[in-house]
Write an enzyme that holds these catalytic residues in place. Structure first.
Site, short mmCIF file in Angstrom:
data_model
loop_
_atom_site.label_atom_id
_atom_site.label_comp_id
_atom_site.label_asym_id
_atom_site.label_seq_id
_atom_site.Cartn_x
_atom_site.Cartn_y
_atom_site.Cartn_z
N PHE A 1 59.66 1.43 -2.89
CA PHE A 1 60.88 2.10 -3.33
C PHE A 1 62.08 1.33 -2.80
O PHE A 1 62.26 1.22 -1.58
CB PHE A 1 60.86 3.53 -2.78
CG PHE A 1 61.89 4.46 -3.36
CD1 PHE A 1 61.77 4.93 -4.65
CD2 PHE A 1 62.98 4.86 -2.60
CE1 PHE A 1 62.70 5.82 -5.18
CE2 PHE A 1 63.91 5.74 -3.11
CZ PHE A 1 63.78 6.23 -4.40
N LEU B 1 65.84 1.34 -2.44
CA LEU B 1 67.10 2.06 -2.53
C LEU B 1 68.12 1.59 -1.48
O LEU B 1 69.24 1.21 -1.82
CB LEU B 1 66.86 3.57 -2.38
CG LEU B 1 68.08 4.47 -2.48
CD1 LEU B 1 68.77 4.32 -3.83
CD2 LEU B 1 67.68 5.94 -2.25
N TRP C 1 65.03 -2.50 4.51
CA TRP C 1 64.19 -1.45 5.10
C TRP C 1 63.18 -0.93 4.07
O TRP C 1 62.93 0.27 4.00
CB TRP C 1 65.03 -0.28 5.63
CG TRP C 1 66.27 -0.67 6.35
CD1 TRP C 1 67.55 -0.31 6.04
CD2 TRP C 1 66.37 -1.49 7.53
NE1 TRP C 1 68.44 -0.86 6.94
CE2 TRP C 1 67.74 -1.58 7.86
CE3 TRP C 1 65.44 -2.15 8.33
CZ2 TRP C 1 68.21 -2.32 8.95
CZ3 TRP C 1 65.90 -2.88 9.42
CH2 TRP C 1 67.26 -2.96 9.71
N ARG D 1 60.58 13.52 0.61
CA ARG D 1 60.81 14.48 1.70
C ARG D 1 59.61 15.40 1.88
O ARG D 1 59.27 15.78 3.01
CB ARG D 1 62.08 15.29 1.41
CG ARG D 1 63.35 14.48 1.59
CD ARG D 1 64.58 15.35 1.54
NE ARG D 1 64.93 15.74 0.17
CZ ARG D 1 65.73 15.05 -0.62
NH1 ARG D 1 66.28 13.92 -0.19
NH2 ARG D 1 66.00 15.47 -1.83
N GLU E 1 64.03 8.97 3.96
CA GLU E 1 64.07 9.85 2.80
C GLU E 1 65.21 10.87 2.90
O GLU E 1 65.06 12.04 2.55
CB GLU E 1 62.73 10.58 2.58
CG GLU E 1 61.49 9.74 2.71
CD GLU E 1 61.55 8.40 1.97
OE1 GLU E 1 62.40 8.24 1.08
OE2 GLU E 1 60.77 7.52 2.31
#
Length: 392
Positions: free
Chosen positions: A122, A124, A155, A238, A359
């Site tokens: 992911f 972002l 990250w 989450r 998250e």
């Protein structure tokens, strides 16, 4: 604490626990020291069906219900927070594709994600953009049937080994999510090491320099990137983190009680001392409260209840905070031993802190939860006024 499970869920939980005890727990400390997850372990997670737990059955996945998936994250979290991170980011991409992907994207990617043939990550966060992720600086420019992507992501959990990235940027100022294969021209990745926690999550930074991506790889449509595609993925992330934090809490309790029962101080086992009993009681209460919040989020997720997003934020916020405090107490109970690599509680503490950040940091969760509370008060006032007017 026992929760009501179906026979299938109890069987799955037992299988998860056996798998973790056999394949992950014995090597978890070593993986943390080496900052690496072996490829064969990732393949094994795939062949066991765990990486594809949330892929619909018609695409070759397990089609797990929310509670079963939560139980898997919990059991993995007992042993390795880094592997919880793998389940999290891989399944966030799965969730985004399942909800927002085109038929072609689903048929192309989901079967391979289900088996672990390919690993997804992911993309972002950026060097200058963390919590304000809606304002990513990464940009994609149309070029014929392709897009030229420029920017940097940082990250990225399992960015060192992922085959597919769900990357967020903008097209003509509109937030957009797009799929980028790791072998795309113009993509470079660099390992990130020596992190506080999640050391074996194989983090990386991604540099896009006129990275050529097919326009057909846009997920959803321009303008839907962060608000829709990213929102759905982060809500799921989450959920995973809340359950993973619960698993870490349970690991801390088990390690602390075993240590306190076997270690003697002042002529009696540590567990017989009142202060240790008090710390243990607080641990157990935090574990129970976290479990109830996680189960509530799972129940609402299965029902598709609109409040599930808020309840998931509450579960993530509480469980991650509880994990930090429980881990702090676990280290305290172990004394100097807790500060060494001979016992796992030091690793638990480092990992617990990361749970509070990823998250959506806990500060962001506080803002979201507070706004929700205000909205609920407004609704209550409107309903009260309406009842009063009807009675009048």
């Amino acid at each position: 604490m026992q929760i009501d499970l179906t026979e299938a869920q109890r069987s799955a939980q037992a299988n998860f626990r056996e798998y973790v005890a056999d394949r992950i727990t014995p090597i978890a400390n070593e993986l943390d020291r080496k900052e690496h997850i072996p490829a064969e372990l990732i393949r094994d997670l795939g062949s066991s069906g765990y990486l594809g737990g949330l892929v619909p059955e018609k695409f070759g996945g397990q089609g797990m219900d929310a509670l079963t998936w939560g139980l898997l994250c919990e059991e993995i979290g007992r042993a390795s927070a880094s592997l919880v991170s793998l389940l999290t980011v891989h399944s966030m991409v799965i969730q985004a594709l399942t909800r927002w992907g085109s038929d072609e994207q689903k048929s192309n990617w989901l079967p391979r994600l289900a088996t672990g043939e390919i690993i997804a990550a992911f993309g972002l966060s950026e060097p200058d953009v963390g919590s304000d992720a809606a304002h990513c600086q990464t940009e994609a420019t149309p070029d014929g049937e392709d897009l030229l992507l420029n920017g940097e992501k940082r990250w990225i959990s399992f960015g060192q080994v992922a085959d597919l990235f769900l990357v967020f940027g903008s097209i003509d100022g509109q937030s957009t999510a797009l799929l980028v294969e790791s072998n795309s021209d113009g993509l470079r990745r660099a390992p990130i090491s020596n992190m506080l926690g999640f050391r074996s999550a194989m983090l990386a930074s991604l540099q896009f320099d006129n990275c050529r991506v097919p326009a057909s790889n846009v997920v959803g449509r321009p303008g839907f990137g962060f608000s829709h595609v990213g929102g759905a993925a982060l809500d799921h992330g989450r959920f995973c983190i809340a359950w993973g934090a619960l698993g870490l809490i349970e690991a801390c309790i088990a390690a602390s009680m075993e240590y306190a029962e076997s270690r003697e101080q002042f002529g009696a086992p540590l567990m017989d001392h009142q202060l240790i009993k008090a710390m243990t009681a607080d641990m157990l209460v935090r574990a129970r409260a976290s479990r109830l919040l996680c189960c509530n989020a799972a129940r609402l997720k299965e029902r598709g209840t609109p409040s599930l997003i808020m309840e998931t934020s509450i579960a993530k916020y509480f469980s991650s905070r509880a994990a930090v405090q429980v881990a702090l107490d676990a280290v305290q109970i172990h004394g100097a031993n807790g500060c060494s690599e001979d016992y796992p509680v030091g690793r638990y503490l480092r990992d617990a802190k990361v749970f509070e950040i990823i998250e959506g940091s806990n500060q962001i969760q506080q803002i979201i939860i507070a706004k929700y509370g205000q909205q609920e008060r407004v609704k209550d006032r409107i309903q009260t006024t309406s009842r009063d007017e009807a009675d009048g």
